[in-house]
Write a protein that holds these residues in place. Structure first.
Motif, PDB file in Angstrom:
ATOM      1  N   GLN A 141       5.255  -0.420   1.733  1.00  0.00           N
ATOM      2  CA  GLN A 141       4.355   0.571   2.585  1.00  0.00           C
ATOM      3  C   GLN A 141       4.836   1.894   2.832  1.00  0.00           C
ATOM      4  OE1 GLN A 141       2.752   2.470   5.359  1.00  0.00           O
ATOM      5  NE2 GLN A 141       4.602   1.498   6.468  1.00  0.00           N
TER       6      GLN A 141
ATOM      7  N   ARG B  86      -6.082  -1.774  -2.165  1.00  0.00           N
ATOM      8  CA  ARG B  86      -6.175  -2.843  -1.283  1.00  0.00           C
ATOM      9  C   ARG B  86      -6.810  -4.222  -1.700  1.00  0.00           C
ATOM     10  NH1 ARG B  86      -8.173   1.873   1.897  1.00  0.00           N
ATOM     11  NH2 ARG B  86     -10.042   1.651   0.981  1.00  0.00           N
TER      12      ARG B  86
ATOM     13  N   TYR C 200       0.000   5.182   0.510  1.00  0.00           N
ATOM     14  CA  TYR C 200      -1.047   6.271   0.536  1.00  0.00           C
ATOM     15  C   TYR C 200      -0.291   7.730   0.443  1.00  0.00           C
ATOM     16  CZ  TYR C 200      -4.455   2.941   2.231  1.00  0.00           C
ATOM     17  OH  TYR C 200      -5.363   1.749   2.276  1.00  0.00           O
TER      18      TYR C 200
ATOM     19  N   ALA D 124      -3.381  -4.481   9.189  1.00  0.00           N
ATOM     20  CA  ALA D 124      -4.740  -5.226   9.305  1.00  0.00           C
ATOM     21  C   ALA D 124      -4.831  -6.274   8.246  1.00  0.00           C
ATOM     22  CB  ALA D 124      -5.907  -4.118   9.246  1.00  0.00           C
ATOM     23  N   MET D 125      -4.354  -5.667   6.957  1.00  0.00           N
ATOM     24  CA  MET D 125      -4.617  -6.808   6.027  1.00  0.00           C
ATOM     25  C   MET D 125      -3.564  -7.925   5.981  1.00  0.00           C
ATOM     26  SD  MET D 125      -5.014  -4.357   2.507  1.00  0.00           S
ATOM     27  CE  MET D 125      -5.317  -5.840   1.683  1.00  0.00           C
TER      28      MET D 125
ATOM     29  N   GLU E 166      -4.638  -7.470  -1.379  1.00  0.00           N
ATOM     30  CA  GLU E 166      -5.079  -8.602  -0.912  1.00  0.00           C
ATOM     31  C   GLU E 166      -5.154  -9.990  -1.979  1.00  0.00           C
ATOM     32  OE1 GLU E 166      -9.361  -9.633   1.457  1.00  0.00           O
ATOM     33  OE2 GLU E 166      -9.473  -8.809  -0.407  1.00  0.00           O
TER      34      GLU E 166
ATOM     35  N   LEU F 281       0.953  -1.028   0.059  1.00  0.00           N
ATOM     36  CA  LEU F 281      -0.060  -0.079  -0.045  1.00  0.00           C
ATOM     37  C   LEU F 281       0.924   1.226   0.003  1.00  0.00           C
ATOM     38  CD1 LEU F 281      -2.476  -1.024   2.854  1.00  0.00           C
ATOM     39  CD2 LEU F 281      -2.775  -1.122   0.378  1.00  0.00           C
TER      40      LEU F 281
ATOM     41  N   ALA G  96       0.728   4.082   4.892  1.00  0.00           N
ATOM     42  CA  ALA G  96      -0.371   3.260   5.145  1.00  0.00           C
ATOM     43  C   ALA G  96      -0.273   2.346   6.232  1.00  0.00           C
ATOM     44  CB  ALA G  96      -0.702   2.703   3.911  1.00  0.00           C
TER      45      ALA G  96
ATOM     46  N   ALA H 274      -1.313   1.435   9.310  1.00  0.00           N
ATOM     47  CA  ALA H 274      -2.615   0.876   9.935  1.00  0.00           C
ATOM     48  C   ALA H 274      -3.490  -0.272   8.967  1.00  0.00           C
ATOM     49  CB  ALA H 274      -3.540   1.682  10.465  1.00  0.00           C
ATOM     50  N   ASP H 275      -3.454   0.135   7.978  1.00  0.00           N
ATOM     51  CA  ASP H 275      -4.365  -0.650   6.809  1.00  0.00           C
ATOM     52  C   ASP H 275      -3.266  -1.893   6.442  1.00  0.00           C
ATOM     53  OD1 ASP H 275      -6.612   0.705   7.042  1.00  0.00           O
ATOM     54  OD2 ASP H 275      -6.414   1.781   5.069  1.00  0.00           O
TER      55      ASP H 275
ATOM     56  N   ASN I 123      -4.908 -10.210   8.643  1.00  0.00           N
ATOM     57  CA  ASN I 123      -6.092 -11.174   8.009  1.00  0.00           C
ATOM     58  C   ASN I 123      -5.423 -12.373   7.438  1.00  0.00           C
ATOM     59  OD1 ASN I 123      -7.996  -9.344   8.770  1.00  0.00           O
ATOM     60  ND2 ASN I 123      -8.140  -8.384   6.742  1.00  0.00           N
TER      61      ASN I 123
ATOM     62  N   ARG J  66      -7.189   4.046  -3.359  1.00  0.00           N
ATOM     63  CA  ARG J  66      -6.995   3.213  -2.053  1.00  0.00           C
ATOM     64  C   ARG J  66      -7.686   2.067  -2.048  1.00  0.00           C
ATOM     65  NH1 ARG J  66      -5.600   7.901   2.679  1.00  0.00           N
ATOM     66  NH2 ARG J  66      -4.282   8.800   1.702  1.00  0.00           N
TER      67      ARG J  66
END
Length: 269
Positions: A136, A110, A99, A145-146, A114, A97, A139, A141-142, A149, A106
């Motif tokens: 990265q 994502r 940003y 999180a990804m 993914e 990512l 970005a 936090a995103d 997952n 965005r």
């Protein structure tokens, strides 16, 4: 010193007129193996072709950088999976990512990230998910999180061209991810914080890269007039990194080379 450049964009058109000479200068500077970055639908096949032309010396990644995320279609996914069937392709990415630039929307970033994480989970090497070559910027936090997952489904990961904060570094290290250090370390305007942070990277999590043709180390003397970075400057990065870590340059070279070889499963020489 034997060095491994884990991230060089040698398919970039700035190398079209002298790529063989660039490779020879790298060899002369102690760079014995390189991983050529694939970061788009166009350049990932080119990275593989370059690796196939230099067996045992050059290897490739295959992926789609977040700047190009808008091009990640079903057809693109199939193309990436086909590339990863080749043994010379040693990692999924460059993916992640970004940003900071937002060159792709965005949501598209994502989605592309993914799908590439799914490739890494699906493509196992010796029963372990294929290594990830990650990007990265702005970005975090995103990004975290990804990645979470996919916890338990991914193999080793390296956060390429690390330029982030202490908090980001320790988040990555807490996940047992690897860290790629570039000539950003040598930038007195933007990279001074890295001089202290690199002391915290365990030896078995540290790798080095030029990200050529980008990020020419600003402390190289004399500075080339064209400002193009190339893999021969990896030796300069090692010297700077060793000084900041309080190590002998030979030791830093040996550590990073061993770590890179194990991470990407590269053959010994």
């Amino acid at each position: 010193m034997q060095l491994i450049d884990i991230g060089a964009n040698l398919t970039h058109d700035s190398f079209d007129h002298d790529r063989d000479a660039v490779l020879q200068r790298a060899r002369d500077a102690g760079v014995v193996q390189m991983v050529i970055t694939g970061a788009s639908r166009e350049h990932s096949p080119q990275a593989l072709a370059l690796a196939q032309a230099h067996p045992g010396e050059l290897f490739a990644t295959a992926g789609v950088h977040p700047h190009h995320a808008s091009e990640y279609t079903d057809e693109c996914d199939a193309e990436m999976r086909a590339l990863h069937a080749h043994p010379q392709v040693v990692a999924v990415g460059e993916c992640g990512l970004d940003y900071f630039r937002d060159f792709s929307p965005r949501p598209a970033q994502r989605k592309a990230f993914e799908r590439q994480l799914q490739i890494a989970a699906d493509m196992s090497v010796e029963g372990i998910g294929k290594p990830l070559f990650l990007h990265q910027r702005d970005a975090h936090a995103d990004f975290m999180a990804m990645m979470k997952n996919f916890a338990g489904r991914l193999g080793p990961a390296v956060v390429h061209c690390f330029t982030g904060s202490r908090e980001e570094l320790f988040d990555y290290l807490d996940q047992d991810w690897h860290i790629g250090i570039t000539g950003w370390l040598c930038d007195e305007r933007r990279g001074l914080h890295l001089r202290e942070l690199v002391k915290n990277i365990p030896a078995n999590r540290l790798m080095i890269e030029t990200d050529a043709p980008y990020l020419l180390p600003r402390t190289v003397r004399p500075q080339p007039s064209h400002r193009r970075n190339e893999p021969m400057y990896l030796a300069h990065i090692v010297e700077e990194l060793a000084r900041d870590r309080g190590e002998d340059a030979e030791a830093t070279a040996r550590i990073t080379t061993g770590t890179a070889r194990e991470f990407f499963r590269l053959p010994g020489l």
